[in-house]
Design a protein around this motif. Structure first.
Motif, mmCIF file in Angstrom:
data_model
loop_
_atom_site.group_PDB
_atom_site.id
_atom_site.type_symbol
_atom_site.label_atom_id
_atom_site.label_comp_id
_atom_site.label_asym_id
_atom_site.label_seq_id
_atom_site.Cartn_x
_atom_site.Cartn_y
_atom_site.Cartn_z
ATOM 1 N N SER A 95 58.951 -44.738 25.742
ATOM 2 C CA SER A 95 59.236 -44.525 24.326
ATOM 3 C C SER A 95 58.505 -43.330 23.725
ATOM 4 O O SER A 95 58.794 -42.941 22.592
ATOM 5 C CB SER A 95 58.887 -45.789 23.537
ATOM 6 O OG SER A 95 57.510 -46.079 23.670
ATOM 7 N N ARG A 96 57.593 -42.724 24.439
ATOM 8 C CA ARG A 96 56.827 -41.593 23.900
ATOM 9 C C ARG A 96 57.429 -40.240 24.254
ATOM 10 O O ARG A 96 56.884 -39.200 23.861
ATOM 11 C CB ARG A 96 55.394 -41.634 24.433
ATOM 12 C CG ARG A 96 54.593 -42.814 23.938
ATOM 13 C CD ARG A 96 53.184 -42.777 24.480
ATOM 14 N NE ARG A 96 52.410 -43.956 24.100
ATOM 15 C CZ ARG A 96 51.195 -44.240 24.549
ATOM 16 N NH1 ARG A 96 50.602 -43.404 25.403
ATOM 17 N NH2 ARG A 96 50.579 -45.320 24.165
ATOM 18 N N TYR A 97 58.543 -40.223 24.975
ATOM 19 C CA TYR A 97 59.029 -38.955 25.524
ATOM 20 C C TYR A 97 60.469 -38.649 25.153
ATOM 21 O O TYR A 97 61.335 -39.536 25.176
ATOM 22 C CB TYR A 97 58.893 -38.957 27.047
ATOM 23 C CG TYR A 97 57.451 -39.006 27.494
ATOM 24 C CD1 TYR A 97 56.798 -40.228 27.629
ATOM 25 C CD2 TYR A 97 56.740 -37.839 27.734
ATOM 26 C CE1 TYR A 97 55.463 -40.275 28.004
ATOM 27 C CE2 TYR A 97 55.416 -37.884 28.113
ATOM 28 C CZ TYR A 97 54.775 -39.103 28.236
ATOM 29 O OH TYR A 97 53.456 -39.145 28.610
ATOM 30 N N ASN A 151 63.637 -49.320 28.822
ATOM 31 C CA ASN A 151 63.250 -48.067 29.494
ATOM 32 C C ASN A 151 64.461 -47.355 30.088
ATOM 33 O O ASN A 151 64.414 -46.856 31.224
ATOM 34 C CB ASN A 151 62.218 -48.335 30.597
ATOM 35 C CG ASN A 151 60.886 -48.783 30.048
ATOM 36 O OD1 ASN A 151 60.596 -48.612 28.869
ATOM 37 N ND2 ASN A 151 60.072 -49.371 30.905
ATOM 38 N N SER A 159 60.696 -45.188 34.882
ATOM 39 C CA SER A 159 59.482 -45.967 35.163
ATOM 40 C C SER A 159 58.322 -45.025 35.406
ATOM 41 O O SER A 159 58.509 -43.822 35.615
ATOM 42 C CB SER A 159 59.692 -46.875 36.381
ATOM 43 O OG SER A 159 59.959 -46.104 37.537
ATOM 44 N N TRP A 184 61.980 -38.241 21.094
ATOM 45 C CA TRP A 184 61.190 -39.338 21.640
ATOM 46 C C TRP A 184 61.383 -40.628 20.865
ATOM 47 O O TRP A 184 61.386 -41.719 21.453
ATOM 48 C CB TRP A 184 59.705 -38.963 21.679
ATOM 49 C CG TRP A 184 59.075 -38.828 20.322
ATOM 50 C CD1 TRP A 184 59.079 -37.730 19.527
ATOM 51 C CD2 TRP A 184 58.354 -39.841 19.612
ATOM 52 N NE1 TRP A 184 58.413 -37.985 18.359
ATOM 53 C CE2 TRP A 184 57.952 -39.270 18.385
ATOM 54 C CE3 TRP A 184 58.019 -41.166 19.895
ATOM 55 C CZ2 TRP A 184 57.213 -39.981 17.445
ATOM 56 C CZ3 TRP A 184 57.287 -41.879 18.957
ATOM 57 C CH2 TRP A 184 56.897 -41.286 17.738
ATOM 58 N N ASP A 212 64.515 -48.335 24.339
ATOM 59 C CA ASP A 212 63.123 -48.301 24.766
ATOM 60 C C ASP A 212 62.650 -49.634 25.327
ATOM 61 O O ASP A 212 61.735 -49.676 26.161
ATOM 62 C CB ASP A 212 62.225 -47.870 23.607
ATOM 63 C CG ASP A 212 62.431 -46.402 23.227
ATOM 64 O OD1 ASP A 212 61.987 -46.006 22.136
ATOM 65 O OD2 ASP A 212 63.042 -45.665 24.028
ATOM 66 N N ARG A 222 55.651 -44.463 33.274
ATOM 67 C CA ARG A 222 54.858 -44.131 32.091
ATOM 68 C C ARG A 222 55.547 -44.754 30.884
ATOM 69 O O ARG A 222 56.620 -45.353 31.011
ATOM 70 C CB ARG A 222 54.722 -42.620 31.924
ATOM 71 C CG ARG A 222 56.003 -41.879 31.647
ATOM 72 C CD ARG A 222 55.765 -40.379 31.537
ATOM 73 N NE ARG A 222 56.967 -39.685 31.107
ATOM 74 C CZ ARG A 222 57.071 -38.368 30.989
ATOM 75 N NH1 ARG A 222 56.029 -37.591 31.273
ATOM 76 N NH2 ARG A 222 58.191 -37.809 30.584
ATOM 77 N N THR A 223 54.971 -44.589 29.699
ATOM 78 C CA THR A 223 55.518 -45.205 28.498
ATOM 79 C C THR A 223 56.750 -44.429 28.037
ATOM 80 O O THR A 223 56.652 -43.376 27.404
ATOM 81 C CB THR A 223 54.463 -45.237 27.387
ATOM 82 O OG1 THR A 223 53.285 -45.891 27.866
ATOM 83 C CG2 THR A 223 54.991 -45.996 26.173
#
Length: 125
Positions: free
Chosen positions: A30-32, A77, A25, A53, A74, A27-28
């Protein structure tokens, strides 16, 4: 604020299986790129598995290749580590981790700055 919370550890006999989860939790997700690391008593923390990512690539330490599978959902999360054919030498505290920068590969070269609290995995012989 990034938070990573692992679950799913426990005591299992050699040859058994466990699935670890890491709920992320702050931040986004799916970008990492994401990774799993472990630390056994008296040893340094080591890379276990990582995932790009976008989920397009996965990476494994030689010691777990063919037995462990990393995956991500994703929509939830959540990062997972499916561990099969467990051995006593897999006994360690397992940590979920991620980097500061987005769009990372999740390879063994990753430099995490965010860590979960860890979950204990104990494999009896």
């Amino acid at each position: 604020q990034v938070q990573l919370v692992e679950s799913g550890g426990g005591l299992v006999q050699a040859g058994g299986s466990l699935r670890l989860s890491c709920a992320a939790s702050g931040r986004t997700f799916s970008r990492y790129g994401m990774g799993w690391f472990r630390q056994a008593p008296g040893k340094e923390r080591e890379f276990v598995a990582g995932i790009r990512w976008n989920g397009g690539n996965t990476y494994y330490a030689d010691s777990v290749k063919g037995r462990f599978t990393i995956s991500r959902d994703d929509a939830k999360n959540t990062l997972y580590l499916q561990m099969n054919s467990l051995k006593p030498e897999d006994t360690a505290v397992y940590y979920c981790a991620t980097e500061q920068i987005p769009y990372g590969s999740g390879s063994a070269l990753m430099r995490p700055v965010y860590w979960g609290q860890g979950t204990q995995v104990t494999v009896s012989s």
